[in-house]
Motif scaffolding. Structure first.
Motif, PDB file in Angstrom:
ATOM      1  N   GLU A  92       0.807  -1.226   0.000  1.00  0.00           N
ATOM      2  CA  GLU A  92       0.000   0.000   0.000  1.00  0.00           C
ATOM      3  C   GLU A  92       0.841   1.278   0.000  1.00  0.00           C
ATOM      4  O   GLU A  92       0.306   2.382   0.041  1.00  0.00           O
ATOM      5  CB  GLU A  92      -0.911   0.010   1.243  1.00  0.00           C
ATOM      6  N   LEU A  93       2.155   1.140  -0.028  1.00  0.00           N
ATOM      7  CA  LEU A  93       3.005   2.331   0.038  1.00  0.00           C
ATOM      8  C   LEU A  93       2.897   3.146  -1.247  1.00  0.00           C
ATOM      9  O   LEU A  93       2.749   2.595  -2.334  1.00  0.00           O
ATOM     10  CB  LEU A  93       4.468   1.927   0.240  1.00  0.00           C
ATOM     11  N   PRO A  94       3.001   4.477  -1.126  1.00  0.00           N
ATOM     12  CA  PRO A  94       3.055   5.289  -2.341  1.00  0.00           C
ATOM     13  C   PRO A  94       4.447   5.179  -2.960  1.00  0.00           C
ATOM     14  O   PRO A  94       5.391   4.741  -2.304  1.00  0.00           O
ATOM     15  CB  PRO A  94       2.839   6.704  -1.808  1.00  0.00           C
ATOM     16  N   ASP A  95       4.566   5.546  -4.211  1.00  0.00           N
ATOM     17  CA  ASP A  95       5.892   5.601  -4.835  1.00  0.00           C
ATOM     18  C   ASP A  95       6.558   6.910  -4.438  1.00  0.00           C
ATOM     19  O   ASP A  95       5.972   7.976  -4.604  1.00  0.00           O
ATOM     20  CB  ASP A  95       5.758   5.529  -6.364  1.00  0.00           C
ATOM     21  N   GLU A  96       7.769   6.803  -3.917  1.00  0.00           N
ATOM     22  CA  GLU A  96       8.486   8.030  -3.552  1.00  0.00           C
ATOM     23  C   GLU A  96       9.814   8.083  -4.292  1.00  0.00           C
ATOM     24  O   GLU A  96      10.282   7.089  -4.824  1.00  0.00           O
ATOM     25  CB  GLU A  96       8.712   8.067  -2.029  1.00  0.00           C
ATOM     26  N   GLU A  97      10.391   9.297  -4.306  1.00  0.00           N
ATOM     27  CA  GLU A  97      11.643   9.522  -5.042  1.00  0.00           C
ATOM     28  C   GLU A  97      12.838   9.452  -4.100  1.00  0.00           C
ATOM     29  O   GLU A  97      12.736   9.779  -2.918  1.00  0.00           O
ATOM     30  CB  GLU A  97      11.628  10.915  -5.676  1.00  0.00           C
ATOM     31  N   PHE A  98      14.000   9.065  -4.641  1.00  0.00           N
ATOM     32  CA  PHE A  98      15.249   9.095  -3.873  1.00  0.00           C
ATOM     33  C   PHE A  98      15.567  10.530  -3.463  1.00  0.00           C
ATOM     34  O   PHE A  98      15.105  11.484  -4.082  1.00  0.00           O
ATOM     35  CB  PHE A  98      16.404   8.584  -4.730  1.00  0.00           C
ATOM     36  N   ASP A  99      16.405  10.670  -2.424  1.00  0.00           N
ATOM     37  CA  ASP A  99      16.871  11.994  -2.024  1.00  0.00           C
ATOM     38  C   ASP A  99      17.993  12.441  -2.945  1.00  0.00           C
ATOM     39  O   ASP A  99      18.754  11.632  -3.470  1.00  0.00           O
ATOM     40  CB  ASP A  99      17.389  11.944  -0.575  1.00  0.00           C
ATOM     41  N   GLN A 100      18.109  13.758  -3.099  1.00  0.00           N
ATOM     42  CA  GLN A 100      19.214  14.317  -3.880  1.00  0.00           C
ATOM     43  C   GLN A 100      20.341  14.699  -2.927  1.00  0.00           C
ATOM     44  O   GLN A 100      20.099  14.860  -1.742  1.00  0.00           O
ATOM     45  CB  GLN A 100      18.727  15.536  -4.683  1.00  0.00           C
TER      46      GLN A 100
END
Lengths: 163, 575
Positions: B395-403
C-alpha cells in the motif's frame, strides 16, 4: 569445529617425491582420488591436511571432496598410528560384556577419540570388529599384547605400563 | 517423442525427459526435495518416489527417464505411503524449531509436511548437535537444520568453488568444509548461491540488522542508506508481488518509514564507477597495457580472482565498486557539503549480495578513518526490517530518492544484471573516443543469459574485443582462454549466475517455482525496462555526477579520485 591432527606434520622430501610420482601416474585419470589416497596412506601412514592438499592440487580435485572421501572410508585415517596401538574389540560378544564402557574409559584416560592419536604420538585408539577371542570377552589389545576378561577399573593400570 | 501414461493420463513428451518433467508437463505435481533445476539431480532424498509398472520397487521420478509405453502411478497408496514415511524419517532428526527459524513460512520441508499431510511427529530420532558456524562476515551454516539434500554442494560445485562437501558416513554424515574449517577460513567467495539453493534454514546471511536498527534509534546518528539496482527488481517478491516487478518507489518509501535520514541510489555511484573505469579503460587501451581490463564491481568475483587467479590481479579495474565509491563519497564530499561530522554518519547499503558484507569489512575500504560502509544488508534483510516495522509494503506510495545522489542514468540501473556494466561502460567509452553520440544505446551483444558472451566493437576506428561472463565457472573459462593467448580488451565478470539480480542476498525462490519461471530473465527485464524509461541513459550525462567532478574530484582518475575512488587487491591462498 572438528579437531585437526594434533601432531605436527613431519613428511620427508623422499615421501613427497614418492607421492608426486603417484599423482603423476594417475593424472587425468577419472576416479583417481581413491587409488592415490590409498597409496599416499601407504607412504605416510596416514592422510593429514598437508598430504590431502598435495593430492587436491595435483589431481585438480577440490580439497573438500578429497576430505569427504577420506572421512567416508574407515580404512583411511586422518591421524598417524601411535607407538602403542590400542584396539578395543566391539564384536558382539565383547560388546555385550561391556567393551563399549572400556572404550569410553580409554578415550577419557587418553583424551583422544577413536581413530586419533595422542599429541605425544604414544597412543592411538581403534575400535575393531571381532578379533576371534570371544572366550576372553571383553578384550582389548595394545600392539601384540592381549588383555581379556577385564573391567573398566583395570584400564588405568594396564595403560600405565606403557606410559 | 515418447508416449507414456501417468495416472492413466496419456502423455507425450520429448525423449530425455524424466518422469518428473513429464508429470509437470501435464500438471501433475510430484513432491521433490533434493532436486533443483539445472543444479542438483541426484535422486538422493527419495521424496519423489512413484510406482512404475513392471519396475522393482518404487522409483525416483527426478532421475527416471521416460520410455515408450511407460506406465506411472504417482498417487497410488504405495507411493503416497512411501513418500510420507521418507519425509517422516527426514523430520525425525531435523531440528524442528520452525517458529524461530529464518525460513519459517519459506521452507520447502515445511511445505512438504503440509502437502503430504504429515500431521504428527511419529519418530523422534537422535540428534547430533552441531556447532553453528557464524564466523565469516557473510554466511552462517547451521547443520542442525540441514536435511543433507546436497543442493548447496551442487551450487558450490557449479560455481567451481567446491569448498563444501559431504563428509563422514551414515548417521554422522554432514555438509562441511575440509577439516571442518569455518567458512571464514576457506577460499569461499561468499557468493551465497548455497543460500539460494538451500530448501531449509541451514544456510543464511550473517545478519547486520541489529547494528542498523541501533544506529537508526540513535538520534546522534545521521543514517544514510543506498540501494543497489538489483534490489528493486526483486524486493517485491518478499511481499507477494510477481517475480520481475520493479518496486523502486515503494522501496524508497519503505526505507524512509524505517527511519533512514537519507535514501540514496547506488546507481548514482554506478555512474561514477563508469566514469572512473571507463577512463581507466581508455588509458589502458590507448597505451595497450594491462589488458584485458576486468571489471571489479562484484566482490565475489574479486575474491575469486584473489584466491584462484591471483595472476590477473593487475588486470582488475582499480575503480571501487559502486557501493564503496558511494561509501567514500558519503563520508567525504557529502559530509563536507551537508556540514555533518563524518563520524556521526552511519552508512548502510542494501545489496542483493552476501559478498558485499565482506567487501564492506575489507580494511582498505576505510578512507574516512572508519569503515566507509558501516553495514551492508541483503534484500532479504531489508524485507525482514520492513515486516518487523509493520509497514504495509503493497500500500506504500511511490516516492523519489533523495538528492544529490538520487538521480541515476539508465546505465547505472542495468549494473544489476549480467552485461550491464559492460553496456554502461561502452555507452560512455564510445562517446568519449568517437566524440559523437552513440546511435543505438542497446548493446544487445552483451545481454541475455549465455554463460560467455563475446563481441568485437568498432570504436574510433579500432577493434575492441569484449567479453561478458557470469558465474565463476564461466569466469574460469574466459581466464583460461586469456592464459592460452586469446586477446580481449575488456571483460565483465559477475560472480553470480545472471549477475546481481540472482545474487546470494536476493529473495529465495523455491524449487517448484524455479521449475516454471526463469527468475534471472524476469528480474533482468525489470532493470532493462527502467533503463528504457530513463531520459538519461549514459553515465557521463548524469548532471549530479558532472557536478561532483566539477566541485570535488576535478576529473575522472584525478589524484583525489584515486585517493577516494580506487582500491587495490591482495593475492590470497587457495587453502
Amino acid at each position: 569445529m572438528e579437531k585437526k591432527t594434533a601432531l605436527p606434520f613431519n613428511g620427508t622430501k623422499e615421501q613427497e617425491a614418492q607421492l608426486m610420482a603417484v599423482i603423476e601416474s594417475h593424472k587425468n585419470q577419472e576416479g583417481a582420488a581413491i587409488p592415490v589416497l590409498h597409496k599416499a596412506q601407504g607412504i605416510y601412514g596416514y592422510l593429514p591436511l598437508e598430504v590431502q592438499q598435495m593430492i587436491a592440487e595435483g589431481l585438480n580435485v577440490p580439497l573438500a571432496e578429497i576430505y569427504g572421501i577420506v572421512t567416508f572410508y574407515t580404512q583411511f585415517s586422518l591421524y598417524p598410528k601411535g607407538e602403542y596401538q590400542i584396539g578395543v574389540c566391539l564384536g558382539t560378544a565383547c560388546y555385550v560384556k561391556g567393551s563399549g564402557d572400556i572404550l569410553e574409559k580409554i578415550k577419557a584416560q587418553l583424551g583422544v577419540d577413536v581413530g586419533e592419536c595422542t599429541p605425544d604420538g604414544k597412543f592411538s585408539i581403534d575400535a575393531t570388529r571381532c578379533i576371534g577371542a570371544c572366550g576372553l570377552a571383553p578384550v582389548f589389545t595394545v600392539n601384540d599384547d592381549v588383555y581379556g576378561r577385564i573391567g573398566v577399573d583395570d584400564v588405568e593400570d594396564i595403560l600405565k605400563k606403557y606410559m | 517423442m515418447v508416449n507414456l501414461k501417468i495416472n492413466g493420463q496419456d502423455v507425450c513428451v520429448p525423449e530425455g525427459y524424466t518422469i518428473l518433467d513429464a508429470a509437470r508437463e501435464v500438471g501433475i505435481n510430484i513432491p521433490t526435495l533434493c532436486y533443483l533445476k539445472d543444479i542438483n539431480k541426484i535422486g538422493a532424498c527419495r521424496m519423489c518416489l512413484v510406482e512404475v509398472k513392471g519396475a522393482r520397487g518404487l522409483q525416483a521420478a527426478c532421475v527416471y527417464p521416460v520410455s515408450e509405453g511407460l506406465e506411472v502411478f504417482t498417487n497410488s497408496e504405495k507411493a503416497r505411503n512411501a513418500r510420507r514415511l521418507t519425509l517422516e524419517l527426514i523430520l525425525s532428526n531435523h531440528e524442528k524449531k520452525c517458529l524461530t527459524c529464518i525460513r519459517n513460512h519459506n521452507c520447502e520441508l515445511q511445505s512438504l509436511a503440509e502437502d503430504l499431510g504429515v500431521d504428527n511427529i511419529r519418530f523422534e530420532g537422535e540428534n547430533i548437535p552441531y556447532e553453528i558456524d557464524n564466523l565469516s562476515t557473510s554466511l552462517v551454516r547451521d547443520n542442525n537444520k540441514c536435511v543433507l539434500c546436497r543442493r548447496c554442494i551442487a551450487a558450490c560445485d557449479k560455481q567451481t568453488i567446491s569448498v563444501i562437501s559431504c563428509v563422514n558416513r551414515g548417521f554422522t554424515t554432514e555438509v562441511a568444509t575440509a577439516f571442518g574449517e569455518s567458512m571464514a577460513d576457506v577460499a569461499c567467495i561468499y557468493c551465497g548461491q548455497c543460500i539460494n539453493a538451500c530448501p531449509v534454514g541451514a544456510l543464511y546471511e550473517n545478519s547486520h540488522i541489529p547494528q542498523v536498527q541501533k544506529a537508526i534509534d540513535n538520534p546522534q546518528k545521521h543514517v544514510v542508506v543506498q540501494t543497489a539496482p538489483a534490489v528493486r527488481a526483486a524486493l517485491g517478491e518478499e511481499f507477494g508481488l510477481p517475480i520481475g516487478t520493479p518496486v523502486t518507489g515503494k522501496m524508497v518509501a519503505a526505507l524512509r518509514r524505517l527511519g533512514f535520514d537519507k535514501v540514496f541510489d547506488t546507481d548514482t555511484a554506478a555512474d561514477v564507477t563508469i566514469m572512473e573505469e571507463g577512463t581507466e579503460f581508455i588509458e589502458r587501451f590507448t597505451k595497450q597495457e594491462k589488458l584485458p581490463l576486468i571489471t571489479s564491481c562484484s566482490p565475489g568475483w574479486v575474491k575469486f580472482c584473489e584466491h584462484y587467479y591471483p595472476e590477473f590481479i593487475d588486470n582488475l579495474s582499480s575503480a571501487k565498486s559502486p557501493m564503496e565509491i558511494f561509501g567514500a563519497i558519503i563520508k567525504s564530499y557529502y559530509a563536507e557539503k551537508s556540514g555533518i561530522n563524518k563520524d556521526d554518519i552511519y552508512s548502510v547499503a542494501i545489496m542483493p549480495c552476501t559478498s558485499k558484507k565482506y567487501e564492506a569489512a575489507r580494511p582498505e575500504h576505510s578512507t574516512s578513518g572508519a569503515q566507509d560502509i558501516d553495514a551492508s544488508l541483503t534484500t532479504r534483510e531489508l524485507a525482514r526490517m520492513i515486516k518487523q516495522a509493520g509497514i504495509n509494503f503493497a500500500e506504500l506510495p511511490d516516492e523519489e530518492f533523495d538528492q544529490p545522489f538520487g538521480m541515476a542514468t539508465g546505465a547505472g540501473v542495468i549494473f544489476g544484471t549480467t552485461g550491464g556494466v559492460m553496456e554502461a561502460a561502452i555507452r560512455t567509452v564510445y562517446e568519449i573516443l568517437e566524440k559523437k553520440p552513440l546511435d543505438n544505446l542497446n548493446v544487445t551483444a552483451v545481454r541475455g543469459l549465455d554463460g560467455v558472451k563475446e563481441a568485437t566493437l568498432k570504436i574510433a576506428g579500432k577493434d575492441v574485443k569484449i567479453a561478458v561472463v557470469h558465474g565463476t565457472n564461466n569466469a574460469r573459462t574466459i581466464l583460461e582462454k586469456v592464459k592460452a593467448g586469446e586477446h580481449y580488451d575488456f571483460i565483465e565478470v559477475m560472480a553470480c549466475p545472471g549477475g546481481c539480480i540472482n545474487g546470494g542476498g536476493q529473495p529465495i525462490v523455491d524449487a517448484k517455482t524455479r521449475e516454471y519461471v526463469d527468475v534471472k530473465a524476469e528480474r533482468a527485464k525489470a532493470l532493462y525496462s527502467e533503463d528504457e524509461a530513463s531520459t538519461l541513459r549514459k553515465s557521463h550525462e548524469n548532471p549530479y555526477v558532472q557536478a561532483l567532478y566539477k566541485e570535488y574530484f576535478g576529473e575522472p582518475c584525478s589524484h583525489k579520485a584515486h585517493e577516494l575512488l580506487h582500491t587495490h587487491y591482495t593475492a590470497r591462498k587457495k587453502y
